[in-house]
Design an enzyme around this catalytic site. Structure first.
Site, PDB file in Angstrom:
ATOM      1  N   HIS A  25      -5.965  -7.974 -26.954  1.00 27.83           N
ATOM      2  CA  HIS A  25      -7.429  -7.822 -26.950  1.00 27.83           C
ATOM      3  C   HIS A  25      -8.040  -8.534 -25.738  1.00 27.83           C
ATOM      4  CE1 HIS A  25     -11.467  -7.569 -28.932  1.00 27.83           C
ATOM      5  NE2 HIS A  25     -11.663  -8.684 -28.247  1.00 27.83           N
ATOM      6  N   GLU A  26      -7.676  -9.798 -25.560  1.00 31.74           N
ATOM      7  CA  GLU A  26      -8.267 -10.567 -24.454  1.00 31.74           C
ATOM      8  C   GLU A  26      -7.825  -9.986 -23.111  1.00 31.74           C
ATOM      9  OE1 GLU A  26     -10.597 -12.309 -25.503  1.00 31.74           O
ATOM     10  OE2 GLU A  26      -9.913 -12.452 -27.576  1.00 31.74           O
TER      11      GLU A  26
ATOM     12  N   GLU B 273     -19.216 -18.031 -23.297  1.00 28.68           N
ATOM     13  CA  GLU B 273     -19.845 -16.938 -24.024  1.00 28.68           C
ATOM     14  C   GLU B 273     -20.442 -17.500 -25.321  1.00 28.68           C
ATOM     15  OE1 GLU B 273     -17.353 -13.600 -25.051  1.00 28.68           O
ATOM     16  OE2 GLU B 273     -19.067 -12.428 -25.684  1.00 28.68           O
TER      17      GLU B 273
ATOM     18  N   GLY C  23     -11.506 -16.838 -32.054  1.00 26.36           N
ATOM     19  CA  GLY C  23     -10.079 -16.558 -31.860  1.00 26.36           C
ATOM     20  C   GLY C  23      -9.610 -16.833 -30.443  1.00 26.36           C
ATOM     21  N   ALA C  24     -10.318 -16.280 -29.476  1.00 25.97           N
ATOM     22  CA  ALA C  24      -9.922 -16.445 -28.085  1.00 25.97           C
ATOM     23  C   ALA C  24     -11.041 -15.944 -27.178  1.00 25.97           C
ATOM     24  CB  ALA C  24      -8.643 -15.670 -27.794  1.00 25.97           C
ATOM     25  N   MET C  25     -10.910 -16.214 -25.872  1.00 26.83           N
ATOM     26  CA  MET C  25     -11.969 -15.858 -24.925  1.00 26.83           C
ATOM     27  C   MET C  25     -11.384 -15.315 -23.631  1.00 26.83           C
ATOM     28  SD  MET C  25     -15.155 -15.677 -24.382  1.00 26.83           S
ATOM     29  CE  MET C  25     -15.689 -14.923 -22.854  1.00 26.83           C
TER      30      MET C  25
HETATM   31  N1  TRP Z   1     -15.381 -12.597 -26.399  1.00 25.60           N
HETATM   32  C1  TRP Z   1     -14.522 -13.197 -27.386  1.00 25.60           C
HETATM   33  C2  TRP Z   1     -13.646 -12.059 -27.899  1.00 25.60           C
HETATM   34  O1  TRP Z   1     -12.701 -11.713 -27.288  1.00 25.60           O
HETATM   35  C3  TRP Z   1     -15.292 -13.797 -28.525  1.00 25.60           C
HETATM   36  C4  TRP Z   1     -15.624 -15.246 -28.395  1.00 25.60           C
HETATM   37  C5  TRP Z   1     -14.776 -16.236 -28.143  1.00 25.60           C
HETATM   38  C6  TRP Z   1     -16.856 -15.878 -28.599  1.00 25.60           C
HETATM   39  N2  TRP Z   1     -15.433 -17.436 -28.188  1.00 25.60           N
HETATM   40  C7  TRP Z   1     -16.701 -17.240 -28.473  1.00 25.60           C
HETATM   41  C8  TRP Z   1     -18.120 -15.420 -28.899  1.00 25.60           C
HETATM   42  C9  TRP Z   1     -17.728 -18.153 -28.634  1.00 25.60           C
HETATM   43  C10 TRP Z   1     -19.146 -16.317 -29.062  1.00 25.60           C
HETATM   44  C11 TRP Z   1     -18.960 -17.678 -28.923  1.00 25.60           C
HETATM   45  O2  TRP Z   1     -13.889 -11.401 -28.862  1.00 25.60           O
HETATM   46 ZN    ZN Z   2     -13.446  -9.422 -27.630  1.00 21.99          ZN
END
Ligand code: TRP
Ligand code: ZN
Length: 882
Positions: free
Chosen positions: A303-304, A127, A267-269
């Site tokens: 959240h994730e 992302e 933070g996380a993905m």
């Molecule tokens: N979608 C992720 C979230 O939970 C956000 C995110 C994580 C992100 N890594 C990233 C966005 C790198 C842009 C680039 O909020």
């Molecule tokens: Zn998110």
């Protein structure tokens, strides 16, 4: 890097893709400096865009080796490659398969987007547009495919091989190599793809869903960190149960994995079935993590996980719809935390966050709607506006609909759009259709930027026994939006009688409130609301629970704020009144300081603080929130122009010391009474006691008394948990005392091999108000634990200095600005995303007094004049200058 000024992408230019891709087969052969990717795509023309005979795929930084169409190798005359992708000419009219073989270099990837190697672990971040750095693809969220991923690597280098979905095959190969093949049955956009390979330890657990599906839960960490995963695992199981109970949403695969890595841009993905985390938001042990760390872990794990439904099962049609998944998912994680902990405290924390990050964004040169209509670099739009204001918009819908209808609307949203890529319009339509509530005016919130200002003026009409409330709204102009339409603003109100209790509310021309509180809808520029049977002059409590993200001003004075601070039954507004009251005293004192007048001691305020400290009915964390003064940044915002950071700092410190002198005995008593003996527990109640206790310690130390400093030193020496240790070290490190260096050194020597704890040590020194802070930060950049390549280090040391140390970042000579700009430029070559985010520290430059403004402008102009800037930094720098 920029060759010409980059062109913005606009929402109005959206069109469907010319082709769909239904299946992606990846065969990834990993080595540190070459990852070879063979990708086979099942492509089909989009019937609504017929007659397209060339296929354009995204691809960046790839070395293309081969192209095959329907199994036949293509000569170089059949395709064209450039720096942003690959065009295949003369593709068949029907469906076909396209195979590409390409290479990338994970070890050289310092931007941490695409496939990268960090700390010996291969991992991906796709992302928003990272997949195109792994292989060629229609890298856009409306193209959803089923992925099959085969990973091959040397077993000694990468004993663990992970990707989305279920592992369908694995085995040993020749020459010490092995492979694993993963299949994810749910169609997903490329940004949710993930792959991880490396030497990882694993902590396992299980969860049984409401319908009886047994889910294998796994957290993968660097070997040796397995003893720091228990809290994250517990939070995950609670989040899974909560989503079933509150939203009726179950998990949908047989396995759910989390991987913690130390180099991560955010933070996380939420990658499908394989969430990847910044290890700061997974790893916790009482001696290494603070209560705030535990709370963040709980919130981010949730959240994730919640993204699995709001983001993954229903995804975004295009990146302009980012708030569709982020605003909604933040709302969901906020509600989760409110249910797990204290609802009142959570609301206060969220509004604090909104005001310190989102309001300045919305009131400055980077203001944009929750759904932006154009961007240069999408990575710059993962903002407080999209996330936090986006969550506030969902919360307003919740307030307008009520819990039951909101749930009906959400259920309809899930049934209508499951498995698809949706828009904000789809969401609003589902909520409106599901609830029967008209949201057409409400929709303006999504495309109108800026924080609305609501003016309230209330009058008691003794003759009519009526209370008359006049409300008006204006929204100041923002870049590209000079004129604003009135918004639909839900405002919860209450009226307090002389004894401080809520009066029953009988609105004229509305429905009576069952309880003392009542939500009114302000929809016009000006509106009057009347309440009958009000027999004595009340004090109004407006915008209870902060039901709308607006700035409210009213004809209430210090006496009314004091009254509300002492009595309001709505805990949020009780806190708000304390903040308003303190802010009135402080802004007066700041002006007094500049004019050589005597600041007020605030005995009235201190008197209410005393009562609050002595009220056994209040939860300790709420008390702590009540007695913390507005932050220096908050005061700067309240003043709004010609801000003098030194006057703010001095006035605030002096008021803290004055309160501490007046209430020393009470602070000391609360300090002693809120001890948490025995085994450390991270739960909200125990954390609240520590929070109140440490707030009291801070006040006592603000007097500069030797016994208070000795108390802090003693706490530092004897603490058995990181919360108390850090709180005490913070007091010492921010005080000019002999204990300071000794304590910092002791902490360093104990924790120098723990990268997460070292980040705390960096941040604490970067936020010191003492004069030598900037040179200390420069020195610390040479510390072996620091690296510009690791985003957590950059945020801890440079980020904290730039965004959490108003006094020292804004040194009058401009040296703080020049230092941060230097780092932004160095970082831009390494990691543009992190560089651009750091540059955000300049966004409020116009609110400062002229000398500092001139320094900031000059610094920004110097950045813009650089020949080679990333799109990320270019966009932030040029927009900030305006
Ligand atoms: N979608 C992720 C979230 O939970 C956000 C995110 C994580 C992100 N890594 C990233 C966005 C790198 C842009 C680039 O909020
Ligand atoms: Zn998110």
């Amino acid at each position: 890097m920029r060759t010409e000024d980059p062109r913005p992408i606009a929402l109005k230019d959206y069109s469907e893709p010319d082709f769909w891709i239904d299946e992606v087969h990846l065969d990834v052969d990993l080595a540190p400096e070459t990852a070879q990717v063979r990708s086979t795509l099942a492509v089909r023309p989009n019937a609504s865009r017929p007659g397209k005979d060339s296929l354009r795929l995204d691809g960046e930084g790839l070395e293309l080796l081969e192209v095959h169409l329907n199994g036949e190798k293509l000569g170089p005359n059949r395709y064209q490659e450039d720096e942003s992708g690959l065009t295949i000419m003369e593709v068949p009219a029907g469906a076909f398969t396209l195979t590409t073989v390409s290479r990338c270099n994970p070890a050289a990837n310092t931007a941490l987007t695409g496939l990268y190697l960090a700390g010996g672990i291969f991992c991906t971040q796709c992302e928003a547009e990272g997949f195109r750095r792994i292989t060629y693809m229609l890298d856009r969220p409306d193209v959803m495919a089923v992925y099959r991923t085969r990973i091959t690597a040397e077993k000694a280098l990468a004993p663990v091989l992970l990707a989305n979905g279920n592992c369908v095959e694995s085995g040993v190969l020749e020459d010490g190599r092995h492979f694993a093949e993963w299949h994810d049955p749910y169609p997903k956009p490329s940004y949710l793809f993930a792959l991880v390979a490396g030497d990882l330890g694993c902590v396992r657990d299980a969860f049984t869903t409401a319908s009886g599906r047994e889910v294998d839960l796994r957290i993968y960490v660097e070997p040796g960190n397995e003893d720091r995963c228990a809290y994250a695992m517990d939070a995950l199981k609670r989040a899974m149960a909560w989503d079933e109970k509150v939203f009726g949403r179950e998990y949908d695969l047989d396995i759910f994995m989390i991987v913690a890595v130390s180099a991560f841009n955010m933070g996380a993905m939420e990658n499908k079935g394989l969430n990847i985390f910044n290890d700061k938001y997974i790893l916790a042990r009482p001696d290494t993590a603070t209560d705030l760390d535990f709370a963040n872990i709980e919130a981010i794990v949730a959240h994730e996980y919640f993204h699995n439904w709001t983001g993954n099962r229903i995804t975004c049609r295009d990146w302009f719809q980012l708030c569709l998944k982020e605003g909604l998912t933040v709302f969901r994680d906020q509600e989760f935390t409110a249910d797990m902990r204290s609802r009142a405290v959570k609301r206060i924390a969220d509004v604090r966050m909104l005001r310190t990050h989102q309001f300045p964004e919305d009131g400055g040169p980077l203001a944009h709607p929750v759904r932006p209509d154009a961007y240069i670099e999408i990575n710059n739009f993962y903002t407080a506006t999209v996330y936090e204001k986006g969550a506030e918009l969902v919360r307003m819908i919740y307030t307008l609909l009520g819990a039951e209808k909101f749930r009906k609307g959400m259920d309809l949203y899930f049934t209508r759009h499951d498995g698809r890529a949706a828009t904000v319009e789809d969401f609003l339509e589902a909520l409106s259709d599901g609830s029967g509530v008209d949201l057409s005016q409400f929709k303006r919130w999504y495309h109108q930027a800026g924080t609305p200002e609501v003016m309230a003026s209330g009058k008691w009409d003794g003759a009519q026994q009526e209370y008359v409330l006049q409300l008006s709204q204006v929204c100041p102009p923002t870049p590209g939006q000079p004129h604003k339409e009135p918004l639909h603003i839900p405002i919860e109100i209450g009226l307090l009688g002389e004894d401080g209790a809520d009066l029953p509310l009988s609105p004229i021309g509305g429905t009576a409130a069952a309880s003392g509180a009542h939500v009114i809808s302000l929809t016009k520029r000006e509106q009057t609301f009347r309440f009958k049977n009000v027999t004595a002059k009340p004090v109004p409590s407006l915008l209870r629970g902060f039901t709308a993200p607006v700035k409210l001003s009213s004809n209430l004075g210090e006496r009314e704020w004091a009254f509300l601070m002492a009595h309001d039954s709505d805990p949020f507004n009780r806190w708000e009144a304390a903040q308003k009251y303190a802010s009135m005293i402080l802004t007066g004192n700041i002006a007094a300081l500049s004019n050589g007048k005597i600041p007020r001691a605030g005995t009235g305020f201190a008197g209410i603080v005393r009562k609050i400290l002595n009220d056994p009915g209040l939860e300790p964390e709420f008390v702590a929130q009540m007695i913390v003064l507005p932050a220096e940044q908050t005061l700067a915002q309240a003043i709004g122009q010609d801000v003098d950071v030194e006057a703010i700092h001095s006035a605030r410190e002096a008021f803290r010391a004055s309160l501490a002198e007046q209430l020393y005995a009470e602070f000391e008593r609360a300090y002693n009474e809120n001890e948490t003996p025995g085994t450390y527990s991270p739960d909200a109640e125990a954390a609240g006691k520590r929070s109140l206790r440490n707030t009291c310690l801070g006040y006592m130390a603000a007097t500069g008394r030797a016994d208070a400093i000795a108390l802090a030193k003693n706490q530092f020496d004897t603490a058995d948990n990181m919360t108390d240790s850090m709180a005490a070290l913070g007091v010492l490190a921010h005080t000019d005392c002999p204990e300071r260096e000794e304590a910092l050194r002791a902490f360093h020597d104990r924790w120098k091999d723990d990268h997460l704890v070292m980040d705390k040590w960096f941040a604490l020194q970067a936020t010191s108000p003492l004069p030598g802070t900037l040179s200390r930060v420069r020195e610390l950049m040479a510390h072996p634990a620091f690296s510009l390549r690791n985003p957590n280090k950059v945020r801890a040391l440079i980020g904290s200095f730039a965004t959490a140390n108003q006094l020292r970042f804004h040194e009058s000579g401009g040296e703080g600005y020049r230092f941060v700009a230097e780092q932004v430029l160095a970082l831009d070559k390494i990691n543009p995303q992190v560089a651009a985010r750091l540059l955000g520290a300049f966004k409020s430059w116009r609110q400062f007094e002229p000398v500092r403004q001139a320094h900031m402008r000059e610094t920004l102009e110097r950045i813009v004049s650089q020949a080679e800037l990333s799109r990320d930094v270019y966009e932030i720098a040029t927009k900030t200058l305006g």
